[in-house]
Design a protein around this motif. Sequence first.
Motif, PDB file in Angstrom:
ATOM      1  N   ARG A 175       0.846  -1.198   0.000  1.00  0.00           N
ATOM      2  CA  ARG A 175       0.000   0.000   0.000  1.00  0.00           C
ATOM      3  C   ARG A 175       0.877   1.242   0.000  1.00  0.00           C
ATOM      4  N   PRO A 176       0.259   2.411  -0.288  1.00  0.00           N
ATOM      5  CA  PRO A 176       1.028   3.665  -0.318  1.00  0.00           C
ATOM      6  C   PRO A 176       1.626   4.005   1.050  1.00  0.00           C
ATOM      7  N   ALA A 177       2.636   4.863   1.031  1.00  0.00           N
ATOM      8  CA  ALA A 177       3.379   5.229   2.244  1.00  0.00           C
ATOM      9  C   ALA A 177       2.669   6.317   3.039  1.00  0.00           C
ATOM     10  N   LYS A 178       1.541   5.962   3.618  1.00  0.00           N
ATOM     11  CA  LYS A 178       0.817   6.869   4.515  1.00  0.00           C
ATOM     12  C   LYS A 178       0.196   6.039   5.615  1.00  0.00           C
ATOM     13  N   ARG A 179      -0.087   6.678   6.714  1.00  0.00           N
ATOM     14  CA  ARG A 179      -0.687   5.966   7.846  1.00  0.00           C
ATOM     15  C   ARG A 179      -2.072   5.467   7.450  1.00  0.00           C
ATOM     16  N   PRO A 180      -2.345   4.175   7.621  1.00  0.00           N
ATOM     17  CA  PRO A 180      -3.651   3.649   7.239  1.00  0.00           C
ATOM     18  C   PRO A 180      -4.741   4.123   8.209  1.00  0.00           C
ATOM     19  N   SER A 181      -5.895   4.400   7.679  1.00  0.00           N
ATOM     20  CA  SER A 181      -7.038   4.818   8.500  1.00  0.00           C
ATOM     21  C   SER A 181      -7.759   3.588   9.028  1.00  0.00           C
ATOM     22  N   GLY A 182      -8.657   3.797   9.974  1.00  0.00           N
ATOM     23  CA  GLY A 182      -9.474   2.705  10.485  1.00  0.00           C
ATOM     24  C   GLY A 182     -10.339   2.101   9.399  1.00  0.00           C
ATOM     25  N   ALA A 183     -10.815   2.958   8.472  1.00  0.00           N
ATOM     26  CA  ALA A 183     -11.640   2.475   7.364  1.00  0.00           C
ATOM     27  C   ALA A 183     -10.846   1.540   6.451  1.00  0.00           C
ATOM     28  N   GLU A 184      -9.532   1.720   6.370  1.00  0.00           N
ATOM     29  CA  GLU A 184      -8.695   0.840   5.550  1.00  0.00           C
ATOM     30  C   GLU A 184      -8.316  -0.425   6.313  1.00  0.00           C
ATOM     31  N   ILE A 185      -8.042  -0.294   7.601  1.00  0.00           N
ATOM     32  CA  ILE A 185      -7.602  -1.437   8.399  1.00  0.00           C
ATOM     33  C   ILE A 185      -8.738  -2.432   8.644  1.00  0.00           C
ATOM     34  N   ARG A 186      -9.940  -1.932   8.917  1.00  0.00           N
ATOM     35  CA  ARG A 186     -11.064  -2.796   9.277  1.00  0.00           C
ATOM     36  C   ARG A 186     -11.346  -3.890   8.239  1.00  0.00           C
ATOM     37  N   PRO A 187     -11.446  -3.580   6.924  1.00  0.00           N
ATOM     38  CA  PRO A 187     -11.691  -4.678   5.969  1.00  0.00           C
ATOM     39  C   PRO A 187     -10.539  -5.688   5.905  1.00  0.00           C
ATOM     40  N   HIS A 188      -9.310  -5.198   6.101  1.00  0.00           N
ATOM     41  CA  HIS A 188      -8.169  -6.118   6.117  1.00  0.00           C
ATOM     42  C   HIS A 188      -8.294  -7.082   7.298  1.00  0.00           C
ATOM     43  N   LEU A 189      -8.622  -6.547   8.471  1.00  0.00           N
ATOM     44  CA  LEU A 189      -8.796  -7.400   9.648  1.00  0.00           C
ATOM     45  C   LEU A 189      -9.950  -8.378   9.450  1.00  0.00           C
ATOM     46  N   ARG A 190     -11.038  -7.902   8.848  1.00  0.00           N
ATOM     47  CA  ARG A 190     -12.202  -8.764   8.614  1.00  0.00           C
ATOM     48  C   ARG A 190     -11.815  -9.955   7.732  1.00  0.00           C
ATOM     49  N   ARG A 191     -11.114  -9.683   6.618  1.00  0.00           N
ATOM     50  CA  ARG A 191     -10.687 -10.776   5.733  1.00  0.00           C
ATOM     51  C   ARG A 191      -9.716 -11.721   6.445  1.00  0.00           C
ATOM     52  N   LEU A 192      -8.784 -11.150   7.188  1.00  0.00           N
ATOM     53  CA  LEU A 192      -7.771 -11.927   7.896  1.00  0.00           C
ATOM     54  C   LEU A 192      -8.416 -12.869   8.915  1.00  0.00           C
ATOM     55  N   VAL A 193      -9.259 -12.329   9.758  1.00  0.00           N
ATOM     56  CA  VAL A 193      -9.898 -13.125  10.812  1.00  0.00           C
ATOM     57  C   VAL A 193     -10.845 -14.159  10.214  1.00  0.00           C
ATOM     58  N   ARG A 194     -11.631 -13.772   9.205  1.00  0.00           N
ATOM     59  CA  ARG A 194     -12.552 -14.734   8.575  1.00  0.00           C
ATOM     60  C   ARG A 194     -11.815 -15.918   7.970  1.00  0.00           C
ATOM     61  N   ALA A 195     -10.714 -15.624   7.271  1.00  0.00           N
ATOM     62  CA  ALA A 195      -9.962 -16.702   6.619  1.00  0.00           C
ATOM     63  C   ALA A 195      -9.392 -17.669   7.655  1.00  0.00           C
ATOM     64  N   ILE A 196      -8.908 -17.138   8.761  1.00  0.00           N
ATOM     65  CA  ILE A 196      -8.371 -18.005   9.813  1.00  0.00           C
ATOM     66  C   ILE A 196      -9.500 -18.796  10.463  1.00  0.00           C
ATOM     67  N   GLN A 197     -10.642 -18.153  10.709  1.00  0.00           N
ATOM     68  CA  GLN A 197     -11.761 -18.845  11.348  1.00  0.00           C
ATOM     69  C   GLN A 197     -12.423 -19.879  10.436  1.00  0.00           C
ATOM     70  N   ILE A 198     -12.300 -19.721   9.138  1.00  0.00           N
ATOM     71  CA  ILE A 198     -12.798 -20.761   8.227  1.00  0.00           C
ATOM     72  C   ILE A 198     -11.964 -22.028   8.403  1.00  0.00           C
ATOM     73  N   ASN A 199     -10.643 -21.848   8.571  1.00  0.00           N
ATOM     74  CA  ASN A 199      -9.768 -22.995   8.813  1.00  0.00           C
ATOM     75  C   ASN A 199      -9.917 -23.536  10.234  1.00  0.00           C
ATOM     76  N   TRP A 200     -10.050 -22.629  11.194  1.00  0.00           N
ATOM     77  CA  TRP A 200     -10.131 -22.995  12.612  1.00  0.00           C
ATOM     78  C   TRP A 200     -11.328 -22.283  13.248  1.00  0.00           C
ATOM     79  N   PRO A 201     -12.534 -22.845  13.189  1.00  0.00           N
ATOM     80  CA  PRO A 201     -13.748 -22.142  13.646  1.00  0.00           C
ATOM     81  C   PRO A 201     -13.748 -21.742  15.117  1.00  0.00           C
ATOM     82  N   ASN A 202     -13.074 -22.493  15.989  1.00  0.00           N
ATOM     83  CA  ASN A 202     -13.143 -22.225  17.424  1.00  0.00           C
ATOM     84  C   ASN A 202     -11.912 -21.503  17.976  1.00  0.00           C
TER      85      ASN A 202
END
Length: 199
Positions: free
Chosen positions: A125-152
């Motif tokens: 990504r570009p060289a600027k501090r990421p906003s909450g609006a940018e971080i939130r979808p990344h976290l959502r994808r990250l956590v969902r992908a891990i929870q699909i592999n490990w639901p609990n």
Amino acid sequence: FRMKMIAAGYEDGNDANRLRRDPVFKMAQDALPSGRDLASQSTLCRLENLPGVRELVAMGRAMLDLYCASFRQVPKRIVLDIDDTFDAVHGGQQLRLFNAHHDEYGFQPIVVFDGAGRFVSAILRPAKRPSGAEIRPHLRRLVRAIQINWPNIRILLRGHYCNPQVIDWCRANDVDFIFGLAPTTTLRKHVADLEASTT
């Protein structure tokens, strides 16, 4: 060919125009030194720009699946350290921005490692501090992908993305977090007694 160029110290894609005839690179690609030339700079550029957003998200998801598959046993809990880091560039790459703190142009990719130091994911990504609006979808994808592999699985996020959007998302999705805050006079007032008693 491109990866071997980078490994040999030729980071610029323009070097392909010269190295595509190099007999050593041809042999490294299982071709005869007298065989046809390897890919040109323009061909490599088209290849590197071929993936769109969908393909990049799919590649990121595949990396997360490989991370989860690397465990012999499903852990009960994992710690994910998420942070951005400055990566200086030396050219006119797309998405590069000037970063005043580092006094140069670059990218600021978001990288995620687990508590044991194993690589989990990254986003260029570009060289600027990421906003909450940018971080939130990344976290959502990250956590969902891990929870699909490990639901609990229980997930603890650590980083410095302390903003209302991220905190609200973590609370709504039952994700534990430890986020650092930049020091302010208001924060110092709230923790002054605690710091004094701890000292």
